[in-house]
Design an enzyme around this catalytic site. Structure first.
Site, PDB file in Angstrom:
ATOM      1  N   ILE A  24      -2.193  -7.273  14.477  1.00 55.01           N
ATOM      2  CA  ILE A  24      -1.082  -7.161  15.433  1.00 55.01           C
ATOM      3  C   ILE A  24      -1.501  -6.329  16.647  1.00 55.01           C
ATOM      4  O   ILE A  24      -1.310  -6.730  17.793  1.00 55.01           O
ATOM      5  CB  ILE A  24       0.142  -6.505  14.747  1.00 55.01           C
ATOM      6  CG1 ILE A  24       0.517  -7.299  13.490  1.00 55.01           C
ATOM      7  CG2 ILE A  24       1.319  -6.402  15.703  1.00 55.01           C
ATOM      8  CD1 ILE A  24       1.512  -6.594  12.573  1.00 55.01           C
ATOM      9  N   ASP A  75      -4.311  -6.112   5.105  1.00 51.17           N
ATOM     10  CA  ASP A  75      -5.357  -6.916   5.751  1.00 51.17           C
ATOM     11  C   ASP A  75      -5.265  -8.379   5.344  1.00 51.17           C
ATOM     12  O   ASP A  75      -5.554  -9.265   6.123  1.00 51.17           O
ATOM     13  CB  ASP A  75      -6.737  -6.364   5.376  1.00 51.17           C
ATOM     14  CG  ASP A  75      -6.981  -5.012   6.044  1.00 51.17           C
ATOM     15  OD1 ASP A  75      -6.599  -4.883   7.218  1.00 51.17           O
ATOM     16  OD2 ASP A  75      -7.520  -4.099   5.384  1.00 51.17           O
ATOM     17  N   LYS A 117       8.185 -17.575 -10.409  1.00 49.04           N
ATOM     18  CA  LYS A 117       7.392 -16.503 -11.011  1.00 49.04           C
ATOM     19  C   LYS A 117       6.207 -17.088 -11.788  1.00 49.04           C
ATOM     20  O   LYS A 117       6.395 -18.033 -12.568  1.00 49.04           O
ATOM     21  CB  LYS A 117       8.286 -15.689 -11.955  1.00 49.04           C
ATOM     22  CG  LYS A 117       7.567 -14.529 -12.592  1.00 49.04           C
ATOM     23  CD  LYS A 117       8.453 -13.789 -13.564  1.00 49.04           C
ATOM     24  CE  LYS A 117       7.631 -12.765 -14.328  1.00 49.04           C
ATOM     25  NZ  LYS A 117       8.353 -12.187 -15.442  1.00 49.04           N
ATOM     26  N   LYS A 157     -13.445   2.047  15.788  1.00 51.46           N
ATOM     27  CA  LYS A 157     -12.195   1.265  15.681  1.00 51.46           C
ATOM     28  C   LYS A 157     -11.495   1.162  17.030  1.00 51.46           C
ATOM     29  O   LYS A 157     -10.912   0.142  17.359  1.00 51.46           O
ATOM     30  CB  LYS A 157     -11.268   1.878  14.630  1.00 51.46           C
ATOM     31  CG  LYS A 157     -10.118   0.978  14.271  1.00 51.46           C
ATOM     32  CD  LYS A 157      -9.490   1.344  12.953  1.00 51.46           C
ATOM     33  CE  LYS A 157     -10.355   0.931  11.773  1.00 51.46           C
ATOM     34  NZ  LYS A 157      -9.783   1.301  10.501  1.00 51.46           N
ATOM     35  N   ASN A 216       0.840  -1.197   0.000  1.00 49.62           N
ATOM     36  CA  ASN A 216       0.000   0.000   0.000  1.00 49.62           C
ATOM     37  C   ASN A 216       0.873   1.244   0.000  1.00 49.62           C
ATOM     38  O   ASN A 216       2.099   1.148  -0.004  1.00 49.62           O
ATOM     39  CB  ASN A 216      -0.981  -0.010   1.182  1.00 49.62           C
ATOM     40  CG  ASN A 216      -0.237  -0.052   2.509  1.00 49.62           C
ATOM     41  OD1 ASN A 216       0.488   0.873   2.842  1.00 49.62           O
ATOM     42  ND2 ASN A 216      -0.401  -1.153   3.247  1.00 49.62           N
TER      43      ASN A 216
HETATM   44  O1  C5P Z   1      -8.208  -2.135  10.967  1.00 48.44           O
HETATM   45  P1  C5P Z   1      -7.242  -1.116  10.525  1.00 48.44           P
HETATM   46  O2  C5P Z   1      -6.179  -1.653   9.614  1.00 48.44           O
HETATM   47  O3  C5P Z   1      -7.839   0.139   9.976  1.00 48.44           O
HETATM   48  O4  C5P Z   1      -6.517  -0.676  11.882  1.00 48.44           O
HETATM   49  C1  C5P Z   1      -5.515   0.264  11.925  1.00 48.44           C
HETATM   50  C2  C5P Z   1      -4.696   0.101  13.166  1.00 48.44           C
HETATM   51  O5  C5P Z   1      -4.481  -1.272  13.486  1.00 48.44           O
HETATM   52  C3  C5P Z   1      -3.306   0.668  12.979  1.00 48.44           C
HETATM   53  O6  C5P Z   1      -2.847   1.084  14.246  1.00 48.44           O
HETATM   54  C4  C5P Z   1      -2.525  -0.532  12.465  1.00 48.44           C
HETATM   55  O7  C5P Z   1      -1.149  -0.393  12.695  1.00 48.44           O
HETATM   56  C5  C5P Z   1      -3.136  -1.665  13.251  1.00 48.44           C
HETATM   57  N1  C5P Z   1      -3.170  -2.947  12.541  1.00 48.44           N
HETATM   58  C6  C5P Z   1      -2.394  -3.995  12.958  1.00 48.44           C
HETATM   59  N2  C5P Z   1      -2.460  -5.208  12.313  1.00 48.44           N
HETATM   60  C7  C5P Z   1      -3.294  -5.378  11.282  1.00 48.44           C
HETATM   61  C8  C5P Z   1      -4.094  -4.328  10.832  1.00 48.44           C
HETATM   62  C9  C5P Z   1      -4.017  -3.101  11.482  1.00 48.44           C
HETATM   63  O8  C5P Z   1      -1.622  -3.817  13.908  1.00 48.44           O
HETATM   64  N3  C5P Z   1      -3.345  -6.567  10.677  1.00 48.44           N
END
Ligand code: C5P
Length: 407
Positions: A311, A281, A291, A345, A212
């Protein structure tokens, strides 16, 4: 401007690195500081006072016998006005002189005459690698530190003499960063802060992947602000092309799984976890080892995805976080309805503080606007540089930490 209103005495002693002091002077002025240049006679052999006067826009002082000051006490007048004295370059000879409290030229006289508790002295050593490594230099620096001076680090690399090693003066940008850090309130002193930053990269095959647009700039700014506030900082960084920050333990990772493992491994020793990373995600269910080839018949490969671990949510649900020993902060990059989305959130992630920002308005930019949300309500931080916002965020986090464990 981080040095707005600050009065900095920039001292130059003899060394080739004087050429870097010219640029440093410009950077200090650009950052809002009033810069008074004081040079030793040896420094004036390397760069002229004319150059330094033009860059600082102030008369340069070289001699202790300079009669321009009405009371003829430049060493007192200049050192009383200063918010800090930065000697860059600081030669081995000059440091040896300071160590003994000798004061036979204006700059050393000022260093000795400065009010110790009010005017910090920062020294940026610059010398040949053998001079740097000499026990006398190392001993002198240890004693100068014990006497209250802040001896900054040195760089490593090619030297003017043709040799290679430690002893180069830090670059002007690095010295500026160290000086700015010096003025920051030590609100995280004694705290260990873990930060995740940047995007993750999820491999499809050895040459392709999904990622991203996160630049990591916000996370790096937070890491720098936490370091400047006195914290011991560990930064788990996704694939980004940013150097440093210096003085921060940096762990480079690529995928969400690697970031997850690195964060978990360090969360146990942290007092604060700030998740600024834009973690993917999903990742391809199975990365191909070869490849994926175009078949040439119009067929496209179908990709199956699996969800990555959250995380932040997992660490926020840990025993230490729930008991209050680890304070977790999340970020939310939204494209609309920031307050509603970020409020939801915060609860979903189970964190005490969530920082909302508008994704398209922050990715890759040097500035941003934040909305802090905790159980008490919201706090808006209007558009500003990411570094300024990071300092404000660190101050807000520090206010919310339990008092125990504070230095
Ligand atoms: O759900 P979303 O990605 O919008 O959440 C954003 C927050 O969660 C950020 O602080 C991001 O670093 C953390 N996050 C994470 N692990 C993921 C997805 C998001 O720690 N797989």
């Amino acid at each position: 401007m981080d040095l707005n209103g600050k009065h900095i005495v920039l001292g130059l002693t003899g060394g080739v690195a004087c050429y870097k002091a010219a640029y440093l002077c410009r950077l200090l002025v650009k950052e809002g500081a009033k810069v008074q240049v004081v040079m030793t006679e040896a420094a004036a052999q390397f760069i002229t006072p004319v150059t330094m006067q033009a860059l600082s826009n102030r008369t340069v002082y070289v001699s202790q016998w300079d009669a321009r000051e009405p009371n003829n006490m430049a060493h007192i007048n200049l050192s009383r006005e200063a918010d800090a004295i930065l000697v860059a370059p600081a030669s081995a000879d000059f440091m040896a002189k300071l160590l003994h409290g000798r004061a036979d030229d204006l700059l050393s006289l000022m260093c000795l005459a400065r009010p110790l508790e009010r005017v910090p002295l920062l020294l940026a050593p610059a010398m040949n690698r053998e001079m740097w490594a000499h026990p006398a230099t190392q001993r002198n620096m240890a004693q100068l530190r014990a006497d209250g001076a802040h001896v900054l680090g040195v760089g490593e690399g090619d030297q003017a003499c043709g040799e290679t090693g430690d002893g180069r003066m830090l670059e002007p940008e690095e010295l500026l960063e160290d000086l700015i850090a010096h003025f920051q309130p030590q609100v995280l002193s004694g705290r260990r802060v873990l930060i995740s930053a940047g995007p993750t990269y999820e491999a499809i095959d050895p040459v392709r992947g999904i990622t991203n647009l996160s630049s990591g700039k916000m996370g790096f700014a937070v890491a720098r602000a936490a370091r400047d506030a006195g914290a011991d900082v560990t930064l788990v960084a996704g694939p980004i092309h940013l150097d440093g920050p210096r003085g921060v333990r940096r762990i480079n990772v690529r995928s969400a799984l690697e970031m997850d493992a690195a964060c978990r491994a360090h969360a146990d020793q942290a007092d604060v976890f700030i998740a600024t990373a834009a973690v993917a995600d999903w990742r391809p269910a199975s990365a191909q080892t070869q490849k994926i080839k175009k078949q040439g018949d119009g067929q496209v490969p179908s990709l199956a995805f699996v969800e990555n671990p959250d995380i932040l949510a997992a660490i926020a649900a840990s025993e230490r976080a729930r008991s209050g020993a680890l304070y977790c902060v999340g970020f939310a990059a939204e494209s609309q309805d920031l307050e509603a989305q970020a409020t939801a959130k915060r609860l979903r992630k189970g964190v005490p503080l969530l920082v909302g920002n508008i994704g398209p308005a922050t990715f890759g930019q040097d500035d941003n606007a934040l909305l802090l949300i905790d159980a008490q309500g919201t706090l808006e931080m209007p558009r500003n540089s990411k570094q300024a916002l990071a300092r404000m965020l660190v101050a807000e986090i520090a206010k919310r930490l339990p008092v125990s464990g504070a230095a």
